[in-house]
Design a protein around this motif. Sequence first.
Motif, PDB file in Angstrom:
ATOM      1  N   UNK A 702       0.822  -1.214   0.000  1.00 20.34           N
ATOM      2  CA  UNK A 702       0.000   0.000   0.000  1.00 20.34           C
ATOM      3  C   UNK A 702       0.857   1.266   0.000  1.00 20.34           C
ATOM      4  N   UNK A 703       1.952   1.216   0.717  1.00 25.68           N
ATOM      5  CA  UNK A 703       2.866   2.366   0.716  1.00 25.68           C
ATOM      6  C   UNK A 703       3.487   2.547  -0.664  1.00 25.68           C
ATOM      7  N   UNK A 704       3.853   1.433  -1.298  1.00 27.68           N
ATOM      8  CA  UNK A 704       4.482   1.489  -2.618  1.00 27.68           C
ATOM      9  C   UNK A 704       3.551   2.123  -3.657  1.00 27.68           C
ATOM     10  N   UNK A 705       2.259   1.849  -3.504  1.00 25.25           N
ATOM     11  CA  UNK A 705       1.294   2.383  -4.471  1.00 25.25           C
ATOM     12  C   UNK A 705       1.233   3.909  -4.459  1.00 25.25           C
ATOM     13  N   UNK A 706       1.386   4.514  -3.249  1.00 24.43           N
ATOM     14  CA  UNK A 706       1.182   5.966  -3.152  1.00 24.43           C
ATOM     15  C   UNK A 706       2.471   6.773  -3.238  1.00 24.43           C
ATOM     16  N   UNK A 707       3.601   6.119  -3.226  1.00 19.61           N
ATOM     17  CA  UNK A 707       4.873   6.861  -3.268  1.00 19.61           C
ATOM     18  C   UNK A 707       4.971   7.800  -4.473  1.00 19.61           C
ATOM     19  N   UNK A 708       4.585   7.368  -5.664  1.00 20.99           N
ATOM     20  CA  UNK A 708       4.695   8.288  -6.816  1.00 20.99           C
ATOM     21  C   UNK A 708       3.826   9.537  -6.660  1.00 20.99           C
ATOM     22  N   UNK A 709       2.763   9.446  -5.859  1.00 21.96           N
ATOM     23  CA  UNK A 709       1.875  10.589  -5.669  1.00 21.96           C
ATOM     24  C   UNK A 709       2.418  11.593  -4.641  1.00 21.96           C
ATOM     25  N   UNK A 710       3.420  11.171  -3.860  1.00 26.88           N
ATOM     26  CA  UNK A 710       3.952  12.019  -2.787  1.00 26.88           C
ATOM     27  C   UNK A 710       5.155  12.793  -3.317  1.00 26.88           C
ATOM     28  N   UNK A 711       4.873  13.850  -4.059  1.00 26.70           N
ATOM     29  CA  UNK A 711       5.920  14.586  -4.781  1.00 26.70           C
ATOM     30  C   UNK A 711       6.925  15.277  -3.861  1.00 26.70           C
ATOM     31  N   UNK A 712       6.531  15.599  -2.636  1.00 29.01           N
ATOM     32  CA  UNK A 712       7.438  16.329  -1.736  1.00 29.01           C
ATOM     33  C   UNK A 712       8.327  15.399  -0.918  1.00 29.01           C
ATOM     34  N   UNK A 713       8.006  14.103  -0.866  1.00 28.04           N
ATOM     35  CA  UNK A 713       8.713  13.157   0.009  1.00 28.04           C
ATOM     36  C   UNK A 713      10.162  12.966  -0.438  1.00 28.04           C
ATOM     37  N   UNK A 714      11.072  13.003   0.539  1.00 26.50           N
ATOM     38  CA  UNK A 714      12.491  12.809   0.256  1.00 26.50           C
ATOM     39  C   UNK A 714      13.058  11.573   0.972  1.00 26.50           C
ATOM     40  N   UNK A 715      12.538  11.256   2.167  1.00 23.88           N
ATOM     41  CA  UNK A 715      13.080  10.138   2.954  1.00 23.88           C
ATOM     42  C   UNK A 715      11.931   9.280   3.482  1.00 23.88           C
ATOM     43  N   UNK A 716      12.048   7.951   3.290  1.00 32.84           N
ATOM     44  CA  UNK A 716      11.094   6.992   3.855  1.00 32.84           C
ATOM     45  C   UNK A 716      11.872   5.943   4.629  1.00 32.84           C
ATOM     46  N   UNK A 717      11.487   5.735   5.893  1.00 31.13           N
ATOM     47  CA  UNK A 717      12.176   4.767   6.756  1.00 31.13           C
ATOM     48  C   UNK A 717      11.175   3.705   7.195  1.00 31.13           C
ATOM     49  N   UNK A 718      11.373   2.473   6.714  1.00 27.38           N
ATOM     50  CA  UNK A 718      10.497   1.362   7.105  1.00 27.38           C
ATOM     51  C   UNK A 718      11.310   0.198   7.666  1.00 27.38           C
TER      52      UNK A 718
END
Length: 768
Positions: A702-718
């Motif tokens: 589910x996170x992978x699906x929305x990543x392209x829509x999050x244009x401002x995101x620079x860092x994701x920590x999972x």
Amino acid sequence: KNSVKAMEKELVTCSLQGKEQAVLKRSQLFQIPGSKDLDTEVIVVLGKAGMGKSILVQKICQDWSNGEFSQFKFVFWFDCKQLSLPEKLYNLKDLLLDFLVKPQEGSKEIFEYILQNPDKVLLVFDGFEELHDHEIFSRCSGSQPEKDFCSIKELLSGLIQKKILRGCTLLLTARPKDKVFQYVSKVDKAIEIVGFSPQQRELFITKYFQGLPYSSKALELIKESEYLFSHCYSPVMCRFVSLLCETVLEMGDQSLPSTLTTAFLKFVQQKIIPVQTDVTAAQNQKSLAALAHIAWDLEEKHQSVMKSDLLPSKEVKEFALKYGFFLPFTFPQHSNSGEEEFRSTFSDFVIQNFLVALHIMLAEDIKDESLTKYLSFSSKKKKPHNCLDLVPRFLAGLLFLQDDSCFCSFSEDVKHSTKKQKTFLKYIRRLQINRLCPERLLELLHCVYETQSNYLLQHVALRLKPELSFLGVALTPPDVHVLHSVLKSSREEFSLDLRNSSIDMQGLKDLVGLKNVASFRASLSDTIRLWNSLKQTKGYEMLRASTEKFVLDPFKAKTMKDISDLSELVEIQETVINCVQDASGCSSYEIPAIKNLRKLEFALGPVCGLQGFLKLVEILAAFPSLRHLDLDALSENGIGDEGAKSLSEVFPTLTSLETLNLSQNKITDVGAEKLATALPSLSSLKTLSLYNNSICDFGAENLAKVLPEMASLRVLDVQYNKITGIGAQQLTDSLRKCPHIKNLVMWNPTIPYGMLEHLQQLDSRISV
């Protein structure tokens, strides 16, 4: 040991609102939830000197004698001043039945009953700090500790260690800075007496002068002397100021002295001079000097009690008793001798402090470094014994009173005090005032105030740091008065941190009202109370000024009360704004602290984490500039999926949020799905951390699906979740569509060995 320090700190740094909620009736003092009948219960009552600890103990004994506290068949009260005398050997029977009550008959049967029913015994040790040599408390030993002869300190150790009379109740009184918690393995209840509120001060003074012809004038006179009135928060000092006022009014004067030193000088002078002749004047002068030497000598020996026959002369003894400097008492010898010794102690700590300072000032052999050691403003030096907190203040005041008529009546030769004054001035000039810790700075301000020297006041004011923090330091009304005095004299601007300082509302109002206080931080409950008071009194100009000066950013919520206070702040915003707008004619106004809050940390822990967070979510939209929301706490908040769902629903309102840290919150795939659905609405989000949760492959998908829509995101920590190679591959595939993302941290123990390294080779933005 660290938890003990934290406990002591928590006791003395609660906010005003917190203190009032914790008020206890005497009947509640011995109510301890979950206590065991077979175990010794230890209750500690803290309070500065003069706060009324001994009066409380006496009242408990009186209540018991009148039928209250019926759970106790025996109550024994020990004054630790008497126990601090040179060591003598006692057993428990001597301590309980010979030291105090001395029953005429049946002492053996009484003692056996006490041993068999310890739960019906209350032992009170008043003034634990008087047993100065805590370090020599030895481990209680012996096959029959109740019957063995040992020192009183060993007996007390046995009681505290629960080797003697286990199951009894121990009540210890001590000063806040005393190390009582280091010598008691377990405290069941600890409370602190914090003194009179302004209303209680007025009530005491009104009752003191009730029925006297100048009763209305007395309260007015005391309140006009703001510094002395501030000292009336202490019951002992309130009584002293009332006595002084009574003396002044009887003499026909119309004003009170401006400092504590001159007040005490005037009080003593008025007591002695009206009845003395030229002959007695000289003798009284010598007697006072002798008492001052005794006070100093006892302090050097860390003692507060002396044998009456050791006084230098009959005249000194009569002088001390006649004018109330000493209180006599008898000290029982061993039961076999049947004799008693007469002892003396100072009538109160103020007198002892003043006399010690007087001796330091008069003694020709105390000069230079031996003089300045009694000031101890430098953080590298230990303060003198904590019962003599007033000595530096009295000493500073006395050094600047060579020409005062009151002082000259006590000393024939004051010329050499000029040299000591120069030593004092030199010492102050060398101090690095901007490096003093808050407690030492306050002590310096008190001493400077006592000198009434404009030069020293300006010298200190010019060297204060522009950012003054009293975070966690208990500010008494006298502390606030001297701080206000020096800030008012300065032309510089200051920012104050008054959080967890126990400052009263009037003190907060006075400091915040200073024009050169540009900003301040204070406990939310104290600030809200101030604003509500200003609304009620229609002090709208002050209300607007205080809202503009108040700083909230960054804010860390650690208790449910913090969340409740923050909610109340948001709730009263509208009424405050309306008041300010009506008074100023301004059509649009916002409280800057709410408008400009940028960082909010949440650390309530697992017990109240979800409950507190759900309440916090309700008000998040009120902070339009919120950029950093941090829910990562060492104790783990555990907001879970319910908290994640609630938060996701308000994402559209958090348009400024740049960093969201949801690490270690027990979020599963369910919560991750809810978050993922709403994450694209966080249009400014740059960093998202979901470290150490319970997210599996479905959540990763589910996170992978929305990543392209999050244009401002620079860092994701999972990292440190439960993502396998499947989820890792999905995140990597999505990352190819997201050139804006700079770093993906996703090491998980469930990802097969070597796969993560392979994925990193495909995309260097993946961190392992």
